[in-house]
Design an enzyme around this catalytic site. Sequence first.
Site, PDB file in Angstrom:
ATOM      1  N   GLY A  53       0.982  -0.775   0.230  1.00 20.04           N
ATOM      2  CA  GLY A  53       0.405  -0.454   0.453  1.00 20.04           C
ATOM      3  C   GLY A  53       0.458   1.274   0.065  1.00 20.04           C
ATOM      4  O   GLY A  53       1.057   2.427  -0.806  1.00 20.04           O
ATOM      5  N   ASP A 111      -5.184   1.968  11.185  1.00 20.31           N
ATOM      6  CA  ASP A 111      -6.761   2.125  11.138  1.00 20.31           C
ATOM      7  C   ASP A 111      -6.826   1.930  12.281  1.00 20.31           C
ATOM      8  O   ASP A 111      -7.306   2.338  13.476  1.00 20.31           O
ATOM      9  CB  ASP A 111      -6.750   0.784  10.075  1.00 20.31           C
ATOM     10  CG  ASP A 111      -8.762   0.252  10.160  1.00 20.31           C
ATOM     11  OD1 ASP A 111      -9.555   1.068  10.668  1.00 20.31           O
ATOM     12  OD2 ASP A 111      -8.788  -0.182   9.660  1.00 20.31           O
ATOM     13  N   LYS A 139      -6.691   7.453  11.122  1.00 20.45           N
ATOM     14  CA  LYS A 139      -7.770   7.081  11.464  1.00 20.45           C
ATOM     15  C   LYS A 139      -7.902   6.739  13.326  1.00 20.45           C
ATOM     16  O   LYS A 139      -8.458   5.671  13.407  1.00 20.45           O
ATOM     17  CB  LYS A 139      -8.521   5.660  10.672  1.00 20.45           C
ATOM     18  CG  LYS A 139      -8.784   5.578   9.204  1.00 20.45           C
ATOM     19  CD  LYS A 139      -9.744   4.427   8.553  1.00 20.45           C
ATOM     20  CE  LYS A 139      -9.725   4.073   7.144  1.00 20.45           C
ATOM     21  NZ  LYS A 139     -10.075   3.094   7.330  1.00 20.45           N
ATOM     22  N   ARG A 173      -4.916   1.162  -7.001  1.00 20.30           N
ATOM     23  CA  ARG A 173      -3.702   1.453  -6.615  1.00 20.30           C
ATOM     24  C   ARG A 173      -3.214   2.731  -7.230  1.00 20.30           C
ATOM     25  O   ARG A 173      -3.093   3.607  -6.835  1.00 20.30           O
ATOM     26  CB  ARG A 173      -2.675   0.489  -6.130  1.00 20.30           C
ATOM     27  CG  ARG A 173      -2.924  -0.561  -4.781  1.00 20.30           C
ATOM     28  CD  ARG A 173      -1.837  -1.488  -4.536  1.00 20.30           C
ATOM     29  NE  ARG A 173      -2.200  -2.928  -4.445  1.00 20.30           N
ATOM     30  CZ  ARG A 173      -1.855  -2.776  -2.788  1.00 20.30           C
ATOM     31  NH1 ARG A 173      -1.771  -2.095  -1.774  1.00 20.30           N
ATOM     32  NH2 ARG A 173      -2.707  -4.156  -2.695  1.00 20.30           N
TER      33      ARG A 173
HETATM   34  P1  IMP Z   1      -4.416  -1.709  11.144  1.00 16.45           P
HETATM   35  O1  IMP Z   1      -3.887  -2.552  11.345  1.00 16.45           O
HETATM   36  O2  IMP Z   1      -5.856  -2.389  11.519  1.00 16.45           O
HETATM   37  O3  IMP Z   1      -4.071  -0.654  11.818  1.00 16.45           O
HETATM   38  O4  IMP Z   1      -4.687  -1.607   8.997  1.00 16.45           O
HETATM   39  C1  IMP Z   1      -3.535  -1.118   8.322  1.00 16.45           C
HETATM   40  C2  IMP Z   1      -3.821  -1.677   7.263  1.00 16.45           C
HETATM   41  O5  IMP Z   1      -4.720  -1.959   6.331  1.00 16.45           O
HETATM   42  C3  IMP Z   1      -2.469  -0.899   6.101  1.00 16.45           C
HETATM   43  O6  IMP Z   1      -1.772  -0.836   6.046  1.00 16.45           O
HETATM   44  C4  IMP Z   1      -4.139  -1.166   5.368  1.00 16.45           C
HETATM   45  O7  IMP Z   1      -3.387  -2.042   4.386  1.00 16.45           O
HETATM   46  C5  IMP Z   1      -5.277  -1.308   5.364  1.00 16.45           C
HETATM   47  N1  IMP Z   1      -6.522  -0.730   5.795  1.00 16.45           N
HETATM   48  C6  IMP Z   1      -6.889  -0.456   6.927  1.00 16.45           C
HETATM   49  N2  IMP Z   1      -7.827   0.717   6.164  1.00 16.45           N
HETATM   50  C7  IMP Z   1      -7.919   1.132   5.587  1.00 16.45           C
HETATM   51  C8  IMP Z   1      -8.824   1.351   4.072  1.00 16.45           C
HETATM   52  O8  IMP Z   1      -9.478   2.758   4.450  1.00 16.45           O
HETATM   53  N3  IMP Z   1      -8.352   1.423   2.662  1.00 16.45           N
HETATM   54  C9  IMP Z   1      -7.789   0.131   2.283  1.00 16.45           C
HETATM   55  N4  IMP Z   1      -6.614  -0.550   3.382  1.00 16.45           N
HETATM   56  C10 IMP Z   1      -7.153  -0.138   4.706  1.00 16.45           C
END
Ligand code: IMP
Length: 184
Positions: A53, A111, A139, A173
Amino acid sequence: MIRINAQTIRIGTHTFVKYLGKDAIRGRVHELGKELATDYHDKFPIFIIVLNGSFIFAADLVRSCAFECELEFVKLMSYQGTESTGKVKRILGLVSDIKDRHIILVEDIVDTGRTIQAITEDLKGLGPASISVVTLLLKPQSLQIPFESPYVGFEIPDAFVLGYGLDVDGKARNLEDIYQLRME
Ligand code: IMP
């Protein structure tokens, strides 16, 4: 992916609306580069770029960082579709010896905070001098694990976003702008 107009795209049954334009992104990424230069110009850091990403963000960010550094690319995946699986995989592909080095982890989005926590814990075991995280998006309302960093591009609401490296099931992407899921 169907482009409905300049502001809206459709992927499957979901509609996404333009949220952050490429000029706003470019400006903020450049500012982050300058902030990192202030803090790291004499530290010869290693950027650890978390694929897939963050590849576009990282490419723009490191070109805004006018100081000596090294780049590493690692892989892991924690997401499928528009919902977190809650599963976090470990880092693959780290080849540099990071002992006593200053690390700047580059993420596209934080996230829940689980992914970045897992990577940070893995890296701490390898004895770096320091670890910072630079993330394009955060977020805050989704965080399940405390996360703080001076290097956050944009704080955004808890809605799925794509484009500028971020995907939904591998798609979108390559969009220059960032789009947000429209709640129907
Ligand atoms: P976390 O572990 O919940 O903080 O998520 C992190 C990963 O989830 C990021 O590196 C993204 O790959 C994916 N991710 C989280 N939110 C989104 C979004 O709104 N769009 C696309 N990918 C997301």
